[in-house]
Design a protein around this motif. Sequence first.
Motif, PDB file in Angstrom:
ATOM      1  N   ALA A  43       8.801   1.906 -46.826  1.00  0.00           N
ATOM      2  CA  ALA A  43       8.814   0.442 -46.991  1.00  0.00           C
ATOM      3  C   ALA A  43       9.905  -0.208 -46.139  1.00  0.00           C
ATOM      4  N   ILE A  44      11.114   0.323 -46.196  1.00  0.00           N
ATOM      5  CA  ILE A  44      12.208  -0.261 -45.427  1.00  0.00           C
ATOM      6  C   ILE A  44      11.952  -0.092 -43.929  1.00  0.00           C
ATOM      7  N   GLY A  45      11.482   1.068 -43.524  1.00  0.00           N
ATOM      8  CA  GLY A  45      11.176   1.303 -42.114  1.00  0.00           C
ATOM      9  C   GLY A  45      10.105   0.371 -41.593  1.00  0.00           C
ATOM     10  N   LEU A  46       9.055   0.163 -42.370  1.00  0.00           N
ATOM     11  CA  LEU A  46       7.985  -0.741 -41.962  1.00  0.00           C
ATOM     12  C   LEU A  46       8.500  -2.179 -41.879  1.00  0.00           C
ATOM     13  N   TRP A  47       9.231  -2.608 -42.909  1.00  0.00           N
ATOM     14  CA  TRP A  47       9.760  -3.971 -42.944  1.00  0.00           C
ATOM     15  C   TRP A  47      10.683  -4.240 -41.755  1.00  0.00           C
ATOM     16  N   VAL A  48      11.651  -3.356 -41.535  1.00  0.00           N
ATOM     17  CA  VAL A  48      12.637  -3.572 -40.480  1.00  0.00           C
ATOM     18  C   VAL A  48      11.982  -3.514 -39.103  1.00  0.00           C
ATOM     19  N   SER A  49      11.096  -2.562 -38.872  1.00  0.00           N
ATOM     20  CA  SER A  49      10.492  -2.452 -37.540  1.00  0.00           C
ATOM     21  C   SER A  49       9.610  -3.652 -37.218  1.00  0.00           C
ATOM     22  N   VAL A  50       8.853  -4.151 -38.184  1.00  0.00           N
ATOM     23  CA  VAL A  50       7.989  -5.311 -37.930  1.00  0.00           C
ATOM     24  C   VAL A  50       8.816  -6.584 -37.801  1.00  0.00           C
ATOM     25  N   ARG A  51       9.726  -6.820 -38.731  1.00  0.00           N
ATOM     26  CA  ARG A  51      10.509  -8.061 -38.697  1.00  0.00           C
ATOM     27  C   ARG A  51      11.446  -8.115 -37.493  1.00  0.00           C
ATOM     28  N   ALA A  52      12.035  -6.997 -37.098  1.00  0.00           N
ATOM     29  CA  ALA A  52      12.930  -6.998 -35.937  1.00  0.00           C
ATOM     30  C   ALA A  52      12.152  -7.323 -34.669  1.00  0.00           C
ATOM     31  N   ALA A  53      10.932  -6.831 -34.575  1.00  0.00           N
ATOM     32  CA  ALA A  53      10.117  -7.121 -33.398  1.00  0.00           C
ATOM     33  C   ALA A  53       9.751  -8.605 -33.324  1.00  0.00           C
ATOM     34  N   LEU A  54       9.641  -9.260 -34.474  1.00  0.00           N
ATOM     35  CA  LEU A  54       9.246 -10.669 -34.522  1.00  0.00           C
ATOM     36  C   LEU A  54      10.429 -11.633 -34.615  1.00  0.00           C
ATOM     37  N   CYS A  55      11.629 -11.111 -34.744  1.00  0.00           N
ATOM     38  CA  CYS A  55      12.819 -11.923 -34.977  1.00  0.00           C
ATOM     39  C   CYS A  55      13.082 -12.862 -33.799  1.00  0.00           C
ATOM     40  N   MET A  56      13.147 -14.179 -34.083  1.00  0.00           N
ATOM     41  CA  MET A  56      13.387 -15.177 -33.031  1.00  0.00           C
ATOM     42  C   MET A  56      13.665 -16.529 -33.660  1.00  0.00           C
ATOM     43  N   ALA A  57      14.020 -17.461 -32.818  1.00  0.00           N
ATOM     44  CA  ALA A  57      14.194 -18.853 -33.243  1.00  0.00           C
ATOM     45  C   ALA A  57      13.372 -19.727 -32.303  1.00  0.00           C
ATOM     46  N   TRP A  58      12.784 -20.784 -32.860  1.00  0.00           N
ATOM     47  CA  TRP A  58      12.031 -21.764 -32.083  1.00  0.00           C
ATOM     48  C   TRP A  58      12.722 -23.103 -32.221  1.00  0.00           C
ATOM     49  N   ALA A  96      28.770 -12.239 -31.280  1.00  0.00           N
ATOM     50  CA  ALA A  96      28.683 -13.691 -31.132  1.00  0.00           C
ATOM     51  C   ALA A  96      27.384 -14.118 -31.808  1.00  0.00           C
ATOM     52  N   VAL A  97      27.485 -14.982 -32.815  1.00  0.00           N
ATOM     53  CA  VAL A  97      26.333 -15.377 -33.616  1.00  0.00           C
ATOM     54  C   VAL A  97      26.165 -16.892 -33.572  1.00  0.00           C
ATOM     55  N   PRO A  98      24.958 -17.383 -33.229  1.00  0.00           N
ATOM     56  CA  PRO A  98      24.722 -18.823 -33.333  1.00  0.00           C
ATOM     57  C   PRO A  98      24.724 -19.233 -34.811  1.00  0.00           C
ATOM     58  N   VAL A  99      25.417 -20.317 -35.111  1.00  0.00           N
ATOM     59  CA  VAL A  99      25.500 -20.816 -36.484  1.00  0.00           C
ATOM     60  C   VAL A  99      25.119 -22.288 -36.481  1.00  0.00           C
ATOM     61  N   VAL A 100      24.154 -22.637 -37.329  1.00  0.00           N
ATOM     62  CA  VAL A 100      23.728 -24.028 -37.470  1.00  0.00           C
ATOM     63  C   VAL A 100      24.528 -24.633 -38.607  1.00  0.00           C
ATOM     64  N   ARG A 101      25.352 -25.630 -38.302  1.00  0.00           N
ATOM     65  CA  ARG A 101      26.149 -26.334 -39.307  1.00  0.00           C
ATOM     66  C   ARG A 101      25.335 -27.520 -39.804  1.00  0.00           C
ATOM     67  N   LEU A 102      25.145 -27.577 -41.120  1.00  0.00           N
ATOM     68  CA  LEU A 102      24.345 -28.635 -41.716  1.00  0.00           C
ATOM     69  C   LEU A 102      25.226 -29.793 -42.156  1.00  0.00           C
ATOM     70  N   LYS A 103      24.634 -30.969 -42.257  1.00  0.00           N
ATOM     71  CA  LYS A 103      25.393 -32.166 -42.644  1.00  0.00           C
ATOM     72  C   LYS A 103      25.937 -32.071 -44.054  1.00  0.00           C
ATOM     73  N   GLY A 104      25.327 -31.272 -44.907  1.00  0.00           N
ATOM     74  CA  GLY A 104      25.799 -31.104 -46.277  1.00  0.00           C
ATOM     75  C   GLY A 104      26.971 -30.149 -46.403  1.00  0.00           C
ATOM     76  N   SER A 109      23.479 -18.896 -40.465  1.00  0.00           N
ATOM     77  CA  SER A 109      23.708 -17.975 -39.359  1.00  0.00           C
ATOM     78  C   SER A 109      22.373 -17.478 -38.828  1.00  0.00           C
ATOM     79  N   LEU A 110      22.209 -17.535 -37.527  1.00  0.00           N
ATOM     80  CA  LEU A 110      21.008 -17.019 -36.883  1.00  0.00           C
ATOM     81  C   LEU A 110      21.320 -15.604 -36.388  1.00  0.00           C
ATOM     82  N   ASP A 111      21.501 -14.689 -37.354  1.00  0.00           N
ATOM     83  CA  ASP A 111      21.964 -13.336 -37.059  1.00  0.00           C
ATOM     84  C   ASP A 111      21.034 -12.569 -36.123  1.00  0.00           C
ATOM     85  N   GLY A 112      19.755 -12.872 -36.158  1.00  0.00           N
ATOM     86  CA  GLY A 112      18.811 -12.178 -35.282  1.00  0.00           C
ATOM     87  C   GLY A 112      18.971 -12.511 -33.814  1.00  0.00           C
ATOM     88  N   LEU A 113      19.774 -13.527 -33.499  1.00  0.00           N
ATOM     89  CA  LEU A 113      20.022 -13.900 -32.106  1.00  0.00           C
ATOM     90  C   LEU A 113      21.388 -13.431 -31.623  1.00  0.00           C
TER      91      LEU A 113
END
Length: 148
Positions: A43-58, A96-104, A109-113
């Motif tokens: 389960a962990i292997g399937l989850w990590v391999s699929v999600r890591a391949a799809l990890c991105m930001a738009w 180095a991690v991109p971090v989106v700071r919200l107004k609230g 953290s966009l750790d996948g980037l």
Amino acid sequence: MTFRSGWNILVCGIGLILLFVGYSGVTEGLWSESPLTVAMFLAIGLWVSVRAALCMAWVDSSGVKYLGIIAWKKIPWAAIEDVTCELRGGSIITSAVPVVRLKGGQSVSLDGLAGYTARRDQNARVTAQVQAINDARKQHHSDGMRGR
């Protein structure tokens, strides 16, 4: 715009290793002795391999959408205060991690980037991605002000 990290290939490979360990547990008959352990590797292997391949930001006209290993976030432009590059780590390897700071006051953290460098150096790819996201945010903000 779409943003990815090459490091996700490494994480995907780790997920595939976990998946193959679980699969070998099934083929070697360990399923009958320790089904929970084998199932966890599968389960962990399937989850990590699929999600890591799809990890991105738009980044589009509605805001930032992020698909990480664990999280899925949609962040509208109206909620974003700023996007920064945060350095994490020690003296040998720095992340180095991109971090989106919200107004609230919260941050996402966009750790996948994330990008990794030696010492406390800035990562050029991550810095360029943060700049591109901020440019898109400023462009959206200026387009919104012109429409009023």
